[in-house]
Design a protein around this motif. Structure first.
Motif, PDB file in Angstrom:
ATOM      1  N   ASP A 172       0.931  -1.433   0.033  1.00  0.00           N
ATOM      2  CA  ASP A 172       0.120   0.165  -0.098  1.00  0.00           C
ATOM      3  C   ASP A 172       0.835   1.174   0.063  1.00  0.00           C
ATOM      4  OD1 ASP A 172      -2.334  -1.506   0.182  1.00  0.00           O
ATOM      5  OD2 ASP A 172      -2.448  -1.411   2.396  1.00  0.00           O
ATOM      6  N   LEU A 173       1.889   1.272   0.639  1.00  0.00           N
ATOM      7  CA  LEU A 173       2.812   2.133   0.809  1.00  0.00           C
ATOM      8  C   LEU A 173       3.470   2.829  -0.703  1.00  0.00           C
ATOM      9  CD1 LEU A 173       4.707   4.476   2.354  1.00  0.00           C
ATOM     10  CD2 LEU A 173       6.122   2.530   2.543  1.00  0.00           C
ATOM     11  N   LEU A 174       3.739   1.452  -1.209  1.00  0.00           N
ATOM     12  CA  LEU A 174       4.259   1.485  -2.692  1.00  0.00           C
ATOM     13  C   LEU A 174       3.351   2.357  -3.560  1.00  0.00           C
ATOM     14  CD1 LEU A 174       6.215  -1.374  -3.306  1.00  0.00           C
ATOM     15  CD2 LEU A 174       7.045   0.620  -3.010  1.00  0.00           C
ATOM     16  N   ASP A 175       2.014   1.939  -3.478  1.00  0.00           N
ATOM     17  CA  ASP A 175       0.942   2.468  -4.390  1.00  0.00           C
ATOM     18  C   ASP A 175       0.596   3.833  -4.189  1.00  0.00           C
ATOM     19  OD1 ASP A 175       0.845   0.092  -5.743  1.00  0.00           O
ATOM     20  OD2 ASP A 175      -0.864  -0.632  -4.437  1.00  0.00           O
ATOM     21  N   ALA A 176       0.941   4.259  -2.710  1.00  0.00           N
ATOM     22  CA  ALA A 176       0.692   5.849  -2.272  1.00  0.00           C
ATOM     23  C   ALA A 176       1.825   6.451  -2.801  1.00  0.00           C
ATOM     24  CB  ALA A 176       0.461   5.819  -0.966  1.00  0.00           C
ATOM     25  N   TYR A 177       3.145   6.064  -3.047  1.00  0.00           N
ATOM     26  CA  TYR A 177       4.293   7.051  -3.267  1.00  0.00           C
ATOM     27  C   TYR A 177       4.588   6.356  -4.659  1.00  0.00           C
ATOM     28  CZ  TYR A 177       4.379   9.134   1.078  1.00  0.00           C
ATOM     29  OH  TYR A 177       3.989   9.856   2.226  1.00  0.00           O
ATOM     30  N   PRO A 178       4.018   6.599  -5.683  1.00  0.00           N
ATOM     31  CA  PRO A 178       4.598   6.462  -7.029  1.00  0.00           C
ATOM     32  C   PRO A 178       5.911   7.139  -7.374  1.00  0.00           C
ATOM     33  CG  PRO A 178       2.571   7.602  -7.604  1.00  0.00           C
ATOM     34  CD  PRO A 178       2.716   7.176  -5.966  1.00  0.00           C
ATOM     35  N   SER A 179       6.657   6.669  -8.430  1.00  0.00           N
ATOM     36  CA  SER A 179       7.762   7.521  -8.604  1.00  0.00           C
ATOM     37  C   SER A 179       7.683   8.807  -8.917  1.00  0.00           C
ATOM     38  CB  SER A 179       8.698   6.699  -9.662  1.00  0.00           C
ATOM     39  OG  SER A 179       9.820   7.433 -10.055  1.00  0.00           O
ATOM     40  N   THR A 180       8.225  10.035  -8.492  1.00  0.00           N
ATOM     41  CA  THR A 180       7.966  11.350  -8.657  1.00  0.00           C
ATOM     42  C   THR A 180       9.316  11.804  -8.863  1.00  0.00           C
ATOM     43  OG1 THR A 180       7.923  11.846  -6.522  1.00  0.00           O
ATOM     44  CG2 THR A 180       5.704  11.632  -7.298  1.00  0.00           C
ATOM     45  N   GLU A 181      10.371  11.328  -9.396  1.00  0.00           N
ATOM     46  CA  GLU A 181      11.501  11.698  -9.570  1.00  0.00           C
ATOM     47  C   GLU A 181      11.372  12.551 -10.809  1.00  0.00           C
ATOM     48  OE1 GLU A 181      14.679  11.492  -8.010  1.00  0.00           O
ATOM     49  OE2 GLU A 181      13.257  10.805  -6.321  1.00  0.00           O
ATOM     50  N   PRO A 182      12.079  13.812 -10.890  1.00  0.00           N
ATOM     51  CA  PRO A 182      12.002  14.490 -12.325  1.00  0.00           C
ATOM     52  C   PRO A 182      12.670  14.004 -13.467  1.00  0.00           C
ATOM     53  CG  PRO A 182      13.506  15.580 -10.622  1.00  0.00           C
ATOM     54  CD  PRO A 182      12.782  14.443 -10.125  1.00  0.00           C
ATOM     55  N   VAL A 183      12.132  14.022 -14.526  1.00  0.00           N
ATOM     56  CA  VAL A 183      12.746  13.582 -15.686  1.00  0.00           C
ATOM     57  C   VAL A 183      13.643  14.580 -16.361  1.00  0.00           C
ATOM     58  CG1 VAL A 183      12.269  12.412 -18.122  1.00  0.00           C
ATOM     59  CG2 VAL A 183      10.790  11.977 -16.426  1.00  0.00           C
ATOM     60  N   GLN A 184      14.854  14.037 -16.693  1.00  0.00           N
ATOM     61  CA  GLN A 184      16.121  15.186 -17.207  1.00  0.00           C
ATOM     62  C   GLN A 184      16.421  14.556 -18.452  1.00  0.00           C
ATOM     63  OE1 GLN A 184      18.067  14.352 -13.440  1.00  0.00           O
ATOM     64  NE2 GLN A 184      17.786  16.376 -12.927  1.00  0.00           N
ATOM     65  N   LEU A 185      16.634  15.628 -19.450  1.00  0.00           N
ATOM     66  CA  LEU A 185      16.840  15.335 -20.899  1.00  0.00           C
ATOM     67  C   LEU A 185      18.357  14.743 -20.904  1.00  0.00           C
ATOM     68  CD1 LEU A 185      15.363  18.539 -22.853  1.00  0.00           C
ATOM     69  CD2 LEU A 185      14.768  16.142 -22.659  1.00  0.00           C
ATOM     70  N   GLY A 186      18.401  13.597 -21.775  1.00  0.00           N
ATOM     71  CA  GLY A 186      19.944  13.071 -21.832  1.00  0.00           C
ATOM     72  C   GLY A 186      19.925  12.021 -20.707  1.00  0.00           C
ATOM     73  N   THR A 187      19.171  11.778 -19.795  1.00  0.00           N
ATOM     74  CA  THR A 187      19.442  10.911 -18.726  1.00  0.00           C
ATOM     75  C   THR A 187      18.840   9.545 -19.196  1.00  0.00           C
ATOM     76  OG1 THR A 187      19.417  12.702 -17.156  1.00  0.00           O
ATOM     77  CG2 THR A 187      19.250  10.636 -16.155  1.00  0.00           C
ATOM     78  N   LEU A 188      19.803   8.514 -18.771  1.00  0.00           N
ATOM     79  CA  LEU A 188      19.075   7.139 -19.187  1.00  0.00           C
ATOM     80  C   LEU A 188      18.113   6.764 -17.911  1.00  0.00           C
ATOM     81  CD1 LEU A 188      22.257   5.148 -20.327  1.00  0.00           C
ATOM     82  CD2 LEU A 188      20.445   5.981 -21.747  1.00  0.00           C
ATOM     83  N   VAL A 189      17.189   6.454 -18.385  1.00  0.00           N
ATOM     84  CA  VAL A 189      16.161   6.060 -17.452  1.00  0.00           C
ATOM     85  C   VAL A 189      16.560   4.660 -16.780  1.00  0.00           C
ATOM     86  CG1 VAL A 189      13.665   5.168 -16.738  1.00  0.00           C
ATOM     87  CG2 VAL A 189      14.270   7.237 -18.391  1.00  0.00           C
ATOM     88  N   LYS A 190      16.764   4.401 -15.469  1.00  0.00           N
ATOM     89  CA  LYS A 190      17.160   3.174 -14.911  1.00  0.00           C
ATOM     90  C   LYS A 190      15.930   2.372 -14.873  1.00  0.00           C
ATOM     91  CE  LYS A 190      19.981   1.151 -10.925  1.00  0.00           C
ATOM     92  NZ  LYS A 190      20.553   1.650  -9.812  1.00  0.00           N
ATOM     93  N   PHE A 191      16.073   1.044 -15.284  1.00  0.00           N
ATOM     94  CA  PHE A 191      14.904   0.207 -15.234  1.00  0.00           C
ATOM     95  C   PHE A 191      15.401  -1.163 -14.869  1.00  0.00           C
ATOM     96  CE2 PHE A 191      12.049  -2.799 -17.257  1.00  0.00           C
ATOM     97  CZ  PHE A 191      10.822  -2.254 -16.726  1.00  0.00           C
ATOM     98  N   PRO A 192      14.759  -1.838 -13.958  1.00  0.00           N
ATOM     99  CA  PRO A 192      13.418  -1.243 -13.373  1.00  0.00           C
ATOM    100  C   PRO A 192      13.700  -0.366 -12.480  1.00  0.00           C
ATOM    101  CG  PRO A 192      13.790  -3.568 -12.553  1.00  0.00           C
ATOM    102  CD  PRO A 192      14.968  -3.126 -13.450  1.00  0.00           C
ATOM    103  N   ASP A 193      12.504   0.599 -12.092  1.00  0.00           N
ATOM    104  CA  ASP A 193      12.752   1.554 -11.213  1.00  0.00           C
ATOM    105  C   ASP A 193      12.423   0.990  -9.914  1.00  0.00           C
ATOM    106  OD1 ASP A 193       9.841   1.181 -10.712  1.00  0.00           O
ATOM    107  OD2 ASP A 193       9.648   3.239 -11.879  1.00  0.00           O
ATOM    108  N   GLY A 194      12.868   1.187  -8.705  1.00  0.00           N
ATOM    109  CA  GLY A 194      12.738   0.874  -7.257  1.00  0.00           C
ATOM    110  C   GLY A 194      11.378   0.445  -7.066  1.00  0.00           C
ATOM    111  N   TRP A 195      10.288   1.104  -7.547  1.00  0.00           N
ATOM    112  CA  TRP A 195       8.817   0.850  -7.348  1.00  0.00           C
ATOM    113  C   TRP A 195       8.349  -0.451  -7.958  1.00  0.00           C
ATOM    114  CZ3 TRP A 195       4.414   0.018 -10.167  1.00  0.00           C
ATOM    115  CH2 TRP A 195       3.096   0.345  -9.415  1.00  0.00           C
TER     116      TRP A 195
END
Length: 455
Positions: free
Chosen positions: A413-436
């Protein structure tokens, strides 16, 4: 006659030859390292895939080929371990241990090795086949002839600014590391460089490949540490694009308990973990201090009962059962104060010899059984620190037989209440999978091995 319908998943599983797959990968890596023309070779290694074995073998083959070699590791413990391994494999190989000027700069076990020369000055080690040191020490080496080759161990845990500081010391390099582990540590925020190809807080490999995408890249396909019960989960949750397999099959390893269960929550979760490889001891949902006294005591009780029940493990290493002693058990936490609280609780139960540390300090280590205090247990929020995939990956991948997680209910429930809100920055590789996503995958698996307990 074999028909298409007859090729069941079990048949495909039987066809996979872990040893042959690992040998093919290693041969390709050594071929590119010794005979290729690229200035760098990158190797991704999942947990327990034989990274150190590869580093030692590559070092020995480069030395045998007459190519002067420097080896870069990230900590003094890693450096000393590599020197000891090299001496064990080839006692006659001249090896240099470049160390700091501290009063206790290296493992005293090196003093008993005749082929190892130790010095705080690189000039004293000139001409030796192999010289090993930390990235921090290499960064201060000046005025020497460049080495023909370098091996960078734990390259994903090395910041790119540290690589830049030593890049002038070698002509070609082999970079070996685990991309799923914790990112390089930095006490300074790196937001101002995010998305730039020269981000100094990024890992050495990330920056290297950003500027040299044509470099040969390999991966080791087999984990020799993780059992067949653990490799599929760790691979799917943390390495979805670079999957790996366990080097052992179901039934190759067994954990037997000599003393029957007393019916308590800790004993029931131990039985579940011994049978399946995983166990979740779930405490009632509650927001708690970081050093949650009930959770800390639950961790300590699980460890105490593991010792009291006279466990013994059987594996592919030996037909004889090995006792589950304190040195083969570890406790992993997210924070140092949690580790300190667990140590105090274990000392009170007469189990002070068990290793207790944070994920950062458990990286690279291996135990028969691990007990983990879940990073999100009892928390009111899910911060980027606690959601970092590398932290959970380290905690879930140190064991050869079983992993027991202690956690309060409500993390889903905590994970569902706190989805990822990290800012998306141009040129940055998205780390996958994310912690959520990784946390949800691990929790879904652990739910099948859950033991609820009211302390």
């Amino acid at each position: 006659m074999t028909t298409e319908a007859a090729r069941t998943p079990e048949t495909a599983e039987a066809v996979f030859d872990a040893g042959a797959a690992a040998t093919r990968a290693t041969d390709a890596i050594l071929r590119d390292t010794l005979h290729g023309t690229a200035r760098g070779v990158v190797v991704d290694s999942p947990p327990g895939a034989g990274k150190s074995t590869l580093v030692v073998r590559a070092a020995l083959e480069l030395a045998e080929a007459g190519r002067p070699l420097m080896v870069v590791a990230q900590t003094n413990a890693q450096v000393d371990d590599l020197v000891l391994r090299l001496a064990e494999k080839n006692p006659g190989l001249p090896v240099g241990r470049l160390h700091s000027s501290d009063t206790d700069p290296y493992d005293k076990a090196l003093d008993g090795l005749d082929n190892v020369r130790k010095s705080a000055k690189a000039a004293d080690l000139a001409g030796l086949d192999v010289v090993v040191s930390t990235a921090a020490k290499w960064a201060h080496v000046k005025g020497v002839e460049p080495w023909a080759h370098a091996i960078v161990d734990e390259a994903y845990q090395m910041r790119s600014d540290a690589l830049l500081a030593v890049a002038g010391l070698f002509e070609r390099a082999l970079f070996v590391g685990d991309p799923g582990q914790l990112d390089p540590f930095s006490i300074v925020g790196g937001e101002q460089w995010a998305g730039l190809s020269y981000d100094p807080s990024a890992s050495a490999v990330t920056t290297l490949l950003a500027h040299n995408p044509e470099l040969p890249q390999h991966r080791l396909p087999v984990s020799w540490r993780l059992p067949a019960s653990a490799a599929p989960l760790v691979s799917d949750a943390f390495y979805p694009y670079t999957p790996f397999r366990s080097g052992t099959g179901h039934g190759d390893r067994r954990l037997a308990l000599g003393v029957p269960s007393d019916g308590s929550g800790p004993d029931r979760v131990i039985d579940e973990a011994a049978e399946s490889g995983w166990g979740l001891l779930e405490l009632p949902a509650r927001h708690t201090p970081r050093t949650d006294p009930e959770a800390v005591r639950a961790v300590a009780l699980v460890v105490r009962r593991l010792l009291d029940r006279e466990g013994a493990s059987v594996s592919e290493r030996s037909e004889d059962a090995a006792p589950l002693t304190a040195d083969r058990i570890a406790v992993g936490t997210a924070h140092r104060d949690q580790a300190a609280a667990v140590r105090a609780a274990l000392a009170g139960l007469g189990a002070a010899d068990v290793t207790v540390d944070t994920a950062n300090r458990l990286q690279g280590r291996e135990f028969d059984v691990t007990v983990v205090l879940h990073p999100l247990s009892g928390r009111p929020d899910a911060t980027a620190f606690h959601l970092e995939t590398g932290r959970l990956c380290v905690l879930a991948s140190r064991h050869r037989h079983a992993c027991i997680v202690v956690c309060r209910a409500g993390v889903g429930d905590l994970l569902d209440a706190y989805p990822s809100t990290e800012p998306v920055q141009l040129g940055t590789l998205v780390k996958f999978p994310d912690g959520w996503e990784a946390n949800h995958a691990v929790l879904a698996h652990l739910a099948r091995h859950r033991i609820t307990w009211q302390p």
